[in-house]
Write an enzyme that holds these catalytic residues in place. Structure first.
Site, PDB file in Angstrom:
ATOM      1  N   ASP A  29      20.269  12.876 -28.123  1.00 60.99           N
ATOM      2  CA  ASP A  29      19.795  12.360 -29.466  1.00 60.99           C
ATOM      3  C   ASP A  29      21.173  12.791 -30.077  1.00 60.99           C
ATOM      4  O   ASP A  29      21.145  14.625 -30.066  1.00 60.99           O
ATOM      5  CB  ASP A  29      18.068  12.717 -29.623  1.00 60.99           C
ATOM      6  CG  ASP A  29      17.421  12.157 -31.100  1.00 60.99           C
ATOM      7  OD1 ASP A  29      18.498  11.336 -31.192  1.00 60.99           O
ATOM      8  OD2 ASP A  29      16.760  12.489 -31.081  1.00 60.99           O
ATOM      9  N   ASN A  31      23.592  11.782 -32.422  1.00 60.99           N
ATOM     10  CA  ASN A  31      24.752  11.458 -32.485  1.00 60.99           C
ATOM     11  C   ASN A  31      25.072  11.463 -34.408  1.00 60.99           C
ATOM     12  O   ASN A  31      26.253  11.090 -34.941  1.00 60.99           O
ATOM     13  CB  ASN A  31      25.170   9.915 -32.200  1.00 60.99           C
ATOM     14  CG  ASN A  31      25.099  10.389 -30.309  1.00 60.99           C
ATOM     15  OD1 ASN A  31      25.498  11.365 -29.756  1.00 60.99           O
ATOM     16  ND2 ASN A  31      25.094   9.425 -29.470  1.00 60.99           N
ATOM     17  N   ARG A  42      27.796   6.408 -38.062  1.00 60.26           N
ATOM     18  CA  ARG A  42      27.327   6.456 -36.938  1.00 60.26           C
ATOM     19  C   ARG A  42      27.860   5.947 -35.570  1.00 60.26           C
ATOM     20  O   ARG A  42      28.195   6.985 -35.413  1.00 60.26           O
ATOM     21  CB  ARG A  42      26.366   5.682 -37.131  1.00 60.26           C
ATOM     22  CG  ARG A  42      25.303   6.050 -38.492  1.00 60.26           C
ATOM     23  CD  ARG A  42      23.821   5.436 -38.715  1.00 60.26           C
ATOM     24  NE  ARG A  42      23.012   5.646 -37.239  1.00 60.26           N
ATOM     25  CZ  ARG A  42      21.769   6.607 -36.641  1.00 60.26           C
ATOM     26  NH1 ARG A  42      22.132   6.852 -37.718  1.00 60.26           N
ATOM     27  NH2 ARG A  42      21.769   6.556 -35.767  1.00 60.26           N
ATOM     28  N   THR A  75      14.513  -0.386 -25.815  1.00 61.54           N
ATOM     29  CA  THR A  75      14.532  -1.629 -25.813  1.00 61.54           C
ATOM     30  C   THR A  75      14.289  -1.835 -27.591  1.00 61.54           C
ATOM     31  O   THR A  75      13.842  -2.655 -27.492  1.00 61.54           O
ATOM     32  CB  THR A  75      13.070  -1.186 -24.645  1.00 61.54           C
ATOM     33  OG1 THR A  75      12.329  -0.708 -25.273  1.00 61.54           O
ATOM     34  CG2 THR A  75      13.110  -2.108 -23.589  1.00 61.54           C
ATOM     35  N   GLU A  76      13.887  -0.425 -28.076  1.00 56.51           N
ATOM     36  CA  GLU A  76      13.544  -0.034 -29.980  1.00 56.51           C
ATOM     37  C   GLU A  76      15.330   0.230 -30.634  1.00 56.51           C
ATOM     38  O   GLU A  76      14.811  -0.738 -31.931  1.00 56.51           O
ATOM     39  CB  GLU A  76      12.898   1.308 -30.412  1.00 56.51           C
ATOM     40  CG  GLU A  76      11.494   0.565 -29.532  1.00 56.51           C
ATOM     41  CD  GLU A  76      11.250   1.051 -28.677  1.00 56.51           C
ATOM     42  OE1 GLU A  76      11.478   1.552 -27.741  1.00 56.51           O
ATOM     43  OE2 GLU A  76      10.395   0.304 -27.707  1.00 56.51           O
ATOM     44  N   ASN A  77      15.620   0.127 -29.594  1.00 57.02           N
ATOM     45  CA  ASN A  77      17.795   0.122 -30.183  1.00 57.02           C
ATOM     46  C   ASN A  77      17.706  -0.964 -31.272  1.00 57.02           C
ATOM     47  O   ASN A  77      19.509  -0.850 -32.061  1.00 57.02           O
ATOM     48  CB  ASN A  77      18.438   1.007 -29.896  1.00 57.02           C
ATOM     49  CG  ASN A  77      18.248   2.574 -29.211  1.00 57.02           C
ATOM     50  OD1 ASN A  77      19.114   3.019 -27.811  1.00 57.02           O
ATOM     51  ND2 ASN A  77      18.043   3.014 -29.862  1.00 57.02           N
ATOM     52  N   SER A 205       9.880   9.705 -26.720  1.00 51.61           N
ATOM     53  CA  SER A 205      10.655   8.230 -27.485  1.00 51.61           C
ATOM     54  C   SER A 205      11.021   7.323 -26.022  1.00 51.61           C
ATOM     55  O   SER A 205      11.452   6.708 -25.939  1.00 51.61           O
ATOM     56  CB  SER A 205      12.337   8.493 -27.843  1.00 51.61           C
ATOM     57  OG  SER A 205      12.234   9.283 -29.077  1.00 51.61           O
TER      58      SER A 205
END
Ligand code: FPP
Length: 249
Positions: A29, A31, A42, A75-77, A205
Site C-alpha cells: 500500500d 503507491n 499514480r 476485487t474492489e480495485n 482491506s
C-alpha cells in the site's frame, strides 16, 4: 523454526537468532501517495511499487521464507479511475512476461490467488504460463493476489461446499475449519504468520480474511515504493517479539 539461507543485506540485524515466520503476507500500500508526493501520476507509484515487489520477493526467498502472499489487485480495485486500472493491467502484463524467467534462479513457485477470469485473455494466459513453468520448482511459494477479495473467496468456498452437501458427497457434520481451508485459493498452504501493511493504514482491506485469524499484523509508517529489505527485517524482529497464543493463555 525456519532456517536462514543467507545473512540479511543492509539492516545490521542478525535474523538467524529469530523465529522466522513461515508465511508472510504483504499489503503493498501507498503507491498513490508516493507518486503524489513527487507530483507524478499514480501509475508511476505502481511502477515503482512493482520494482520493490520484485526486490522484496527475492529477499524473502533468500532469507528462507517459505510462503509469501502479496496483494496486487483487489476485487474492489476495479472501481478506480479507468486510466489507473489500465495502467495496472499493462504493468501486470509486462511484469508477468518478465517473470517467466525472472524467478527461475531463485526456484520460486508462482501462484495466483483470486478470480482471474475477469482479466483480459492475454493476462490470463500469462498467469497460467507462469504457474505451469514454475510448478515443479522447490523454492518459496509466491502467491500473487489478483482480483482477490477475502469475502469473495469465502463465498466461493461456501458455494462449493454447499454443492458437495446437496449432492450428498459430504454430510453437514463433516463441515469444519479444515474443510473450509481446503476450499480456499490457498488450500494446502499454512496460514500467514505475519502480515505487513506499509503506509500506516490499520485495515485488513479484505486480505486473507479466513487465513489471517491468528496472524500477527505489523503496520509500518512507510510507503510501499520506499520499502527496503531492512524494513522487512524490522517487521520480522517485531513479529519475533510477539507471543502468539492462538487463543490460549
Ligand atoms: C495500493 O496502493 C496498491 C495497489 C492497488 C497496486 C499494487 C500493485 C503493485 C505494487 C504492482 C506490483 C505487482 C505486480 C504483481 C507486478 P494505493 O494505490 O492504494 O496507494 P495509496 O493508498 O497511496 O493511494
Amino acid at each position: 523454526m525456519a532456517l536462514f539461507k543467507s545473512k540479511p543485506k543492509d539492516s545490521g540485524i542478525d535474523l538467524s537468532e529469530l523465529n522466522l515466520p513461515v508465511h508472510i503476507g504483504i499489503i503493498m500500500d501507498g503507491n498513490g501517495r508516493w507518486a503524489k508526493k513527487r507530483g507524478l501520476p499514480r501509475s508511476a507509484g505502481h511502477t515503482a511499487g512493482a520494482q520493490v515487489f520484485r526486490k522484496i520477493t527475492r529477499y524473502c526467498s533468500n532469507i528462507g521464507i517459505k510462503y509469501l502472499t502479496v496483494y496486487a489487485f483487489s476485487t474492489e480495485n476495479w472501481t478506480r479511475p479507468s486510466d489507473e486500472v489500465s495502467a495496472l493491467l499493462r504493468l501486470f502484463k509486462s511484469y508477468l512476461q518478465e517473470a517467466l524467467d525472472d524467478f527461475r534462479d531463485d526456484s520460486i513457485v508462482v501462484k495466483f490467488i483470486g478470480d482471474r477470469s475477469a482479466f483480459p485473455k492475454e493476462l490470463i494466459e500469462l498467469m497460467d504460463d507462469n504457474e505451469a513453468i514454475s510448478k515443479d520448482r522447490d523454492g518459496m511459494v509466491l502467491n500473487i493476489a489478483m482480483n482477490y477479495g477475502g469475502r469473495d473467496e469465502i463465498v466461493r468456498a461456501v458455494k462449493e461446499i454447499s454443492q458437495l452437501a446437496t449432492s450428498d458427497d459430504i454430510s453437514i457434520e463433516e463441515i469444519n475449519d479444515q474443510l473450509i481451508s481446503d476450499h480456499l485459493y490457498t488450500r494446502g498452504q499454512p496460514d500467514p504468520d505475519l502480515i505487513i501493511r506499509p503506509s500506516g493504514e490499520h485495515r485488513t482491506s479484505n486480505f486473507l480474511l479466513w487465513q489471517s485469524a491468528y496472524a500477527e499484523y505489523v503496520i509500518m509508517d512507510i510507503l510501499w515504493p520506499d520499502f527496503k529489505e531492512s524494513d522487512l527485517d524490522r517487521a520480522i524482529v517485531e513479529y519475533s517479539k510477539r507471543s502468539r497464543r492462538f487463543g490460549g493463555v
